[in-house]
Structure formats: structure tokens, C-alpha cells
Design an enzyme around this catalytic site. Sequence first.
Site, mmCIF file in Angstrom:
data_model
loop_
_atom_site.group_PDB
_atom_site.id
_atom_site.type_symbol
_atom_site.label_atom_id
_atom_site.label_comp_id
_atom_site.label_asym_id
_atom_site.label_seq_id
_atom_site.Cartn_x
_atom_site.Cartn_y
_atom_site.Cartn_z
ATOM 1 N N CYS A 85 8.637 54.607 52.330
ATOM 2 C CA CYS A 85 8.619 53.153 52.432
ATOM 3 C C CYS A 85 9.258 52.710 53.760
ATOM 4 C CB CYS A 85 9.387 52.540 51.269
ATOM 5 S SG CYS A 85 9.303 50.763 51.281
ATOM 6 N N ILE A 119 9.447 44.038 50.604
ATOM 7 C CA ILE A 119 9.900 43.664 49.269
ATOM 8 C C ILE A 119 11.234 44.343 48.980
ATOM 9 C CG2 ILE A 119 9.282 43.918 46.816
ATOM 10 C CD1 ILE A 119 6.405 43.308 47.672
ATOM 11 N N GLY A 120 11.441 45.486 49.657
ATOM 12 C CA GLY A 120 12.721 46.188 49.493
ATOM 13 C C GLY A 120 12.805 46.938 48.181
ATOM 14 N N LEU A 121 11.648 47.405 47.705
ATOM 15 C CA LEU A 121 11.598 48.232 46.494
ATOM 16 C C LEU A 121 12.268 47.564 45.289
ATOM 17 C CD1 LEU A 121 12.285 51.745 48.105
ATOM 18 C CD2 LEU A 121 10.120 50.924 47.173
ATOM 19 N N ASN A 133 7.664 58.495 46.498
ATOM 20 C CA ASN A 133 7.668 57.556 47.623
ATOM 21 C C ASN A 133 8.783 57.954 48.570
ATOM 22 O OD1 ASN A 133 7.679 55.486 49.406
ATOM 23 N ND2 ASN A 133 7.948 53.846 47.902
ATOM 24 N N GLY A 160 -3.602 46.532 54.560
ATOM 25 C CA GLY A 160 -4.853 45.790 54.683
ATOM 26 C C GLY A 160 -5.761 46.399 55.741
ATOM 27 N N ILE A 177 -1.917 56.719 53.337
ATOM 28 C CA ILE A 177 -0.619 56.523 53.918
ATOM 29 C C ILE A 177 0.115 55.357 53.237
ATOM 30 C CG2 ILE A 177 -1.234 57.342 56.247
ATOM 31 C CD1 ILE A 177 -1.687 54.401 57.063
HETATM 32 C C1 LIG Z 1 3.029 44.072 48.202
HETATM 33 C C2 LIG Z 1 3.036 45.551 48.399
HETATM 34 C C3 LIG Z 1 3.955 46.341 47.702
HETATM 35 C C4 LIG Z 1 3.966 47.722 47.866
HETATM 36 N N1 LIG Z 1 4.856 48.478 47.153
HETATM 37 C C5 LIG Z 1 4.816 49.832 47.244
HETATM 38 C C6 LIG Z 1 5.664 50.639 46.447
HETATM 39 O O1 LIG Z 1 6.430 50.152 45.603
HETATM 40 N N2 LIG Z 1 5.599 51.985 46.611
HETATM 41 C C7 LIG Z 1 4.743 52.592 47.502
HETATM 42 O O2 LIG Z 1 4.711 53.818 47.592
HETATM 43 N N3 LIG Z 1 3.890 51.837 48.253
HETATM 44 C C8 LIG Z 1 3.924 50.487 48.138
HETATM 45 N N4 LIG Z 1 3.048 49.733 48.886
HETATM 46 C C9 LIG Z 1 2.111 50.405 49.817
HETATM 47 C C10 LIG Z 1 0.726 50.590 49.188
HETATM 48 O O3 LIG Z 1 0.767 51.393 48.033
HETATM 49 C C11 LIG Z 1 -0.253 51.207 50.204
HETATM 50 O O4 LIG Z 1 0.187 52.492 50.573
HETATM 51 C C12 LIG Z 1 -0.399 50.364 51.478
HETATM 52 O O5 LIG Z 1 -0.308 48.995 51.181
HETATM 53 C C13 LIG Z 1 -1.727 50.618 52.187
HETATM 54 O O6 LIG Z 1 -2.830 50.359 51.344
HETATM 55 P P1 LIG Z 1 -3.627 48.943 51.305
HETATM 56 O O7 LIG Z 1 -3.990 48.600 52.716
HETATM 57 O O8 LIG Z 1 -4.806 49.207 50.428
HETATM 58 O O9 LIG Z 1 -2.680 47.953 50.720
HETATM 59 C C14 LIG Z 1 3.034 48.340 48.747
HETATM 60 C C15 LIG Z 1 2.108 47.538 49.439
HETATM 61 C C16 LIG Z 1 2.095 46.173 49.268
HETATM 62 C C17 LIG Z 1 1.080 45.356 50.018
#
Ligand SMILES: Cc1cc2nc3c(=O)[nH]c(=O)nc-3n(C[C@H](O)[C@H](O)[C@H](O)COP(=O)(O)O)c2cc1C
Length: 304
Positions: free
Chosen positions: A124, A69-71, A121, A213, A186
Amino acid sequence: MLEVEICRMKMKNPTVLAAGVLGSNASSLNWAARSGAGAVVTKSFGKEPNKGYPNPTTVEVEGGIINAIGLSNPGVETFQGELEKLEGRVPQIASIYGSTPQEFSEIAGKVENLVDALELNISCPHALEGCGASIGQDPDLTHSFVKAVKKTVKIPVIAKLTPNVTDIVEIAQAAERAGADALTLINSLGPGMRIDLETGHPILSNGFGGMSGPAIKPVALRCVYQVYQNVDIPLMGVGGVTNYRDVVEFIYAGASCVQIGTAVMYQGLEVFPEINQGLLKFMKEKNYQKVEEMVGLAHQGRVR
Ligand SMILES: Cc1cc2nc3c(=O)[nH]c(=O)nc-3n(C[C@H](O)[C@H](O)[C@H](O)COP(=O)(O)O)c2cc1C
């Protein structure tokens, strides 16, 4: 029975909305809190508004998704307005990013009075140059960024680490030495990619992105397990949680609470009450009185 306390934050249960998933504005964060999350983390935001990458920014893979997404975020000034609208039903954690320790500290100072804790963060995997994972892949940088924010704010500071390193323990210890109050383990794993068979091009506009996931759960669990043995601060586990059994695994590995991201995209916010009901039933069956009793039990081989 499900209550936990982490970094002076009292949570009614150990499930937390992970950064980036639904946390872009007050209404979605309030909605997650009302739906049963024990705490919520915002989407990461920085000093200035950031458009992020063009679409496509997410693509499905076996066992999860890849995102780049590129923050994208509206910047701290706009986010302050959103944070002011939070209902405060559950602990609220702001996820912030920046490219220098000063930038992190400046943002931290601007939102300190609006949230209960900060999540840095520094991890990323698809961030713009200078931000993100490059910090969390270097123990000295990790130390200086965490230390700068700790000097600036009084609220708890949680460092979110990347699994994309040779030795996550050395990064975790650097964050702990710098004064981090807790660690989140993580961020997404990778980078990874997919290629479109028709065009032969990478599907994501950025080419690569971070995986999340169920496919990443074994890696996340290993990180929590390893770090738990080597630091004394509490851990928030995250990566691939979809049901209460995953939560129990993370807690046994050493997490004090667990964040949920991708599962919210697939199962909706119902995932929070569902997991908490399952966890409660499990604890009753196994005769655990408190979540705390279960933390780290995998290390002693003493589960019930
Ligand atoms: C669509 C999307 C956007 C994310 N945006 C951020 C973010 O802005 N900052 C961050 O620290 N992690 C971000 N993450 C990472 C999640 O917070 C998490 O660490 C990671 O997805 C692993 O957990 P999960 O398998 O439950 O999704 C994002 C993950 C996804 C899928």
C-alpha cells in the site's frame, strides 16, 4: 468457456473484485459475488481496528482517482464475524496487512478457515509507518513476510506487489522463492497528489495517495508482462480495467485472471457481467475455447 482455476480455486470467470473497493463487509462481498464477479477480495484488514486518515481520502484526477484511505478497517476480530457471513458462492480471498512477519502470520492463522486464499498487502503506497509498501519495495523483507505466512497456513498465499519499485521482477522472484502461490500485480501507483487552487493546500488530508483507474493500466500491464517472463507462479492482473478489451490485454500479457477496483466505483457491479459478456463474445469470434489458452500469448506473438 470463461472458467479459470488459480491456486486450486475454481472461478466461473476471470474477473475478481479488487481489495478495498466494496469489500469492507460480508453484504458488499456477497453482493459482488451475486452480481457476477468470479471471486472477491476483502478490504485489507490488520490486527487492530484502524481509523485511517481523515477526509478527504480520495480525489479525482485525469484517468482515475488518488486515494489515501490509510487502511481504515475494523481489525481482524470484527472481520472474522464478517467472513463467517460470506455466502461462499465464489472463491473468497482475505486481504491482510501487518507490520511484522509475526503479525501477518497471526492474522493469517485467525482467518485461514474462513476463506479460500490470502492476499498479502505488502504494497500500500500510503500506509502507516511500518506497514505497506516499504515491505514490498525490499526483496528480503518481501521474502521474510511471505515465508512467515506460508509457514503458518495451508491455504494459498498470494503476494500483492507495488509498482513503485525500480525492479518489480526482483520482488516477484523473492515472493516466489518464499513460496507464494500467486502474485497480484499491481497495487496503486505513486504516490501522487493534487493541490487545491483556492487554499494552495494538498487536497488529500494525507497530502499524497495512490493512483488507480485507466491512467495506470499501461504500467500495470508492463508489470504483468515483465513478471510473467520471470516467474512460474500464476498472476492476477489489476490496474485500470474498465472493459473486456483491457481484460484481454492483461491475459495476453500473462495474467490468469484480472481484478477490478476503480471501475466498480464508476460503473457499479454491472461491470462484471458486462466485461464477461464482452469477453465471451471475443473468445467465440477468435475461436478460443478456454481463457487459459490466451494466457501469455503476447510473449509468443501468436494471438488469433
Ligand atoms: C478506494 C480504494 C481503496 C483501496 N484499498 C485497498 C486495500 O485495502 N488493499 C489493497 O491491497 N489494495 C487496495 N486498493 C488498490 C486496488 O485493490 C487496486 O490494486 C488498484 O486500485 C488498481 O486497480 P484499479 O485501477 O482497478 O482500481 C484500493 C484502491 C482504491 C481505489
